[in-house]
Motif scaffolding. Structure first.
Motif, mmCIF file in Angstrom:
data_model
loop_
_atom_site.group_PDB
_atom_site.id
_atom_site.type_symbol
_atom_site.label_atom_id
_atom_site.label_comp_id
_atom_site.label_asym_id
_atom_site.label_seq_id
_atom_site.Cartn_x
_atom_site.Cartn_y
_atom_site.Cartn_z
ATOM 1 N N VAL A 1 0.843 -1.206 0.000
ATOM 2 C CA VAL A 1 0.000 0.000 0.000
ATOM 3 C C VAL A 1 0.873 1.249 0.000
ATOM 4 C CG1 VAL A 1 -1.769 1.283 1.266
ATOM 5 C CG2 VAL A 1 -1.845 -1.213 1.215
ATOM 6 N N LYS A 2 1.902 1.226 0.836
ATOM 7 C CA LYS A 2 2.810 2.371 0.933
ATOM 8 C C LYS A 2 3.659 2.523 -0.328
ATOM 9 C CE LYS A 2 3.210 1.814 5.961
ATOM 10 N NZ LYS A 2 4.106 1.434 7.074
ATOM 11 N N ALA A 3 3.974 1.395 -0.977
ATOM 12 C CA ALA A 3 4.861 1.435 -2.140
ATOM 13 C C ALA A 3 4.168 1.941 -3.396
ATOM 14 C CB ALA A 3 5.443 0.047 -2.406
ATOM 15 N N CYS A 4 2.833 1.833 -3.462
ATOM 16 C CA CYS A 4 2.108 2.208 -4.683
ATOM 17 C C CYS A 4 1.896 3.715 -4.763
ATOM 18 C CB CYS A 4 0.764 1.493 -4.734
ATOM 19 S SG CYS A 4 -0.186 1.895 -6.221
ATOM 20 N N PRO A 5 2.506 4.388 -5.728
ATOM 21 C CA PRO A 5 2.354 5.848 -5.839
ATOM 22 C C PRO A 5 0.973 6.270 -6.339
ATOM 23 C CG PRO A 5 3.621 5.023 -7.686
ATOM 24 C CD PRO A 5 3.401 3.853 -6.775
ATOM 25 N N LYS A 6 0.222 5.334 -6.912
ATOM 26 C CA LYS A 6 -1.111 5.636 -7.431
ATOM 27 C C LYS A 6 -2.220 5.308 -6.427
ATOM 28 C CE LYS A 6 -0.053 7.120 -11.569
ATOM 29 N NZ LYS A 6 -0.420 8.462 -12.039
ATOM 30 N N ALA A 7 -1.851 4.754 -5.291
ATOM 31 C CA ALA A 7 -2.814 4.428 -4.219
ATOM 32 C C ALA A 7 -3.944 3.532 -4.715
ATOM 33 C CB ALA A 7 -3.372 5.707 -3.606
ATOM 34 N N ILE A 8 -3.609 2.539 -5.543
ATOM 35 C CA ILE A 8 -4.643 1.627 -6.011
ATOM 36 C C ILE A 8 -4.750 0.377 -5.137
ATOM 37 C CG2 ILE A 8 -4.338 2.383 -8.399
ATOM 38 C CD1 ILE A 8 -3.001 -0.392 -8.883
ATOM 39 N N ILE A 9 -3.808 0.207 -4.201
ATOM 40 C CA ILE A 9 -3.854 -0.961 -3.315
ATOM 41 C C ILE A 9 -4.368 -0.523 -1.950
ATOM 42 C CG2 ILE A 9 -2.559 -2.883 -2.330
ATOM 43 C CD1 ILE A 9 -0.554 -2.623 -4.552
ATOM 44 N N GLU A 10 -5.299 -1.289 -1.433
ATOM 45 C CA GLU A 10 -5.962 -0.934 -0.179
ATOM 46 C C GLU A 10 -6.078 -2.168 0.708
ATOM 47 O OE1 GLU A 10 -10.357 0.739 1.247
ATOM 48 O OE2 GLU A 10 -10.066 -0.101 -0.747
ATOM 49 N N LEU A 11 -5.979 -1.977 2.006
ATOM 50 C CA LEU A 11 -6.233 -3.065 2.944
ATOM 51 C C LEU A 11 -7.714 -3.077 3.270
ATOM 52 C CD1 LEU A 11 -3.243 -2.832 5.466
ATOM 53 C CD2 LEU A 11 -3.484 -4.312 3.471
ATOM 54 N N ARG A 12 -8.355 -4.220 3.034
ATOM 55 C CA ARG A 12 -9.776 -4.366 3.310
ATOM 56 C C ARG A 12 -10.013 -5.613 4.150
ATOM 57 N NH1 ARG A 12 -13.089 -1.193 0.087
ATOM 58 N NH2 ARG A 12 -14.878 -2.550 0.448
ATOM 59 N N ALA A 13 -11.148 -5.662 4.811
ATOM 60 C CA ALA A 13 -11.498 -6.841 5.598
ATOM 61 C C ALA A 13 -11.551 -8.055 4.673
ATOM 62 C CB ALA A 13 -12.842 -6.633 6.279
ATOM 63 N N LYS A 14 -10.977 -9.152 5.131
ATOM 64 C CA LYS A 14 -10.923 -10.361 4.302
ATOM 65 C C LYS A 14 -12.318 -10.901 4.019
ATOM 66 C CE LYS A 14 -7.819 -14.287 3.775
ATOM 67 N NZ LYS A 14 -6.754 -15.082 4.418
ATOM 68 N N GLY A 15 -13.219 -10.745 4.979
ATOM 69 C CA GLY A 15 -14.601 -11.175 4.791
ATOM 70 C C GLY A 15 -14.809 -12.642 5.108
ATOM 71 N N LYS A 16 -16.058 -12.999 5.377
ATOM 72 C CA LYS A 16 -16.392 -14.393 5.655
ATOM 73 C C LYS A 16 -16.148 -15.231 4.414
ATOM 74 C CE LYS A 16 -19.901 -13.294 9.136
ATOM 75 N NZ LYS A 16 -21.335 -13.381 9.515
ATOM 76 N N LYS A 17 -15.440 -16.337 4.608
ATOM 77 C CA LYS A 17 -15.070 -17.244 3.511
ATOM 78 C C LYS A 17 -14.300 -16.505 2.414
ATOM 79 C CE LYS A 17 -19.018 -20.324 4.253
ATOM 80 N NZ LYS A 17 -20.198 -21.004 3.642
ATOM 81 N N SER A 18 -13.604 -15.456 2.827
ATOM 82 C CA SER A 18 -12.781 -14.647 1.907
ATOM 83 C C SER A 18 -13.610 -14.017 0.791
ATOM 84 C CB SER A 18 -11.653 -15.490 1.300
ATOM 85 O OG SER A 18 -10.729 -15.870 2.283
ATOM 86 N N ARG A 19 -14.868 -13.727 1.068
ATOM 87 C CA ARG A 19 -15.739 -13.104 0.074
ATOM 88 C C ARG A 19 -15.752 -11.595 0.266
ATOM 89 N NH1 ARG A 19 -20.723 -17.499 0.633
ATOM 90 N NH2 ARG A 19 -19.583 -19.254 -0.285
#
Length: 290
Positions: A180-198
């Motif tokens: 997330v920190k390395a991407c200069p375009k801020a296209i990567i985000e940390l999100r909740a994995k969700g139930k059954k990874s959904r």
């Protein structure tokens, strides 16, 4: 002989004085370190990734001990098992934290986002981003140089040679946030994995107006707002021509996926949808047409 004896006595006296000074200084300026800091540090994975928000595992251990509470503190690499050990050492409640995973919010593949020019500079996203907008008409999307791949210590993200986009291996991802920190375009985000990874998320960060965004990428968000109106949980907001899904409010009903005209909203790890049964009215209409 007298000179030698005087020299020995003088050196001995100087040594005694310096020893006394060092002893007094060691007592006066002694820094006490809670032994639990070392104990906590030992159970941490020593990845020193900074995903916990502190400068390395030793910094995190120091913070846990001094805070007297583990609220808001979590080691993304060690996860809940490690935090349970930390809690046991400190005699505190470990609490629970929802697993997170890195998500790439760009679907501008080579097919969806045609190249308009050729970049011939250093193969580095940070450098490319500082020089120009990218090789396509979308100045918000992935640059494809792989800074995120280089930043990941856990081999959890790789560039897909066919799409030109990074892909996250959620089994290896620790949500340390390095990509997330390395991407200069801020296209990567940390999100909740969700139930059954959904998970359901908007795979676009383009803030241009609809016509401009669609011209640059065939699957870009055009800010039509249909998803916002459809969501029964008020989990979607529209700002600067871009929709965003709040994973804390989203119930994964996927109604937004069905109404998105651009197919910008991604539904991940869900079972195949059941085919919709046609109503008697629709069947009658088809029969009449035939």
């Amino acid at each position: 002989m007298n000179l030698i004896l005087i020299a020995v006595i003088s050196l001995g006296a100087i040594a005694l004085v310096l020893a006394a000074v060092l002893y007094v200084a060691s007592k006066k300026f002694a820094v006490y370190e809670d032994p639990r800091i070392a104990q906590v540090s030992e159970v941490l994975p020593q990845a020193n990734c900074g995903g916990c928000g502190y400068p390395g595992c030793s910094g995190f251990a120091d913070a846990c001990v001094k805070a007297g509470s583990l609220e808001g503190k979590f080691c993304p690499v060690g996860g809940q098992p490690v935090m349970s050990q930390v809690a046991s050492i400190l005699g505190l409640d470990a609490g629970t934290a929802e697993p997170m995973v890195a998500v790439v919010r760009c679907n501008g593949t080579c097919t969806n986002r045609p190249r308009t020019n050729m970049y011939d500079g250093a193969k580095n996203c940070a450098i490319a981003a500082s020089l120009y907008g990218g090789e396509t008409g979308c100045s918000y999307g992935c640059l494809g140089c792989g800074d995120c791949v280089a930043a990941c210590q856990f081999d959890a993200i790789h560039m897909n040679p066919e799409t030109g986009l990074p892909e996250v291996d959620e089994e290896k991802c620790t949500a340390c946030g390095a990509c997330v920190k390395a991407c200069p375009k801020a296209i990567i985000e940390l999100r909740a994995k969700g139930k059954k990874s959904r998970r359901v998320y908007v795979s676009c960060v383009n803030k241009d107006k609809g016509a401009v965004a669609r011209k640059a990428c065939t699957v870009s968000c055009i800010g039509c707002g249909k998803c916002v109106k459809t969501c029964p949980f008020e989990a979607i907001t529209l700002e600067n021509n871009l929709a965003y899904i709040d994973y804390n409010k989203c119930k994964s009903c996927r109604k937004c996926v069905e109404v998105c005209p651009q197919h910008t909203i991604i539904e991940l790890n869900f079972p195949p949808r059941k085919p919709k049964e046609e109503t008697p009215v629709a069947e009658a209409a088809k029969t009449a047409e035939a």
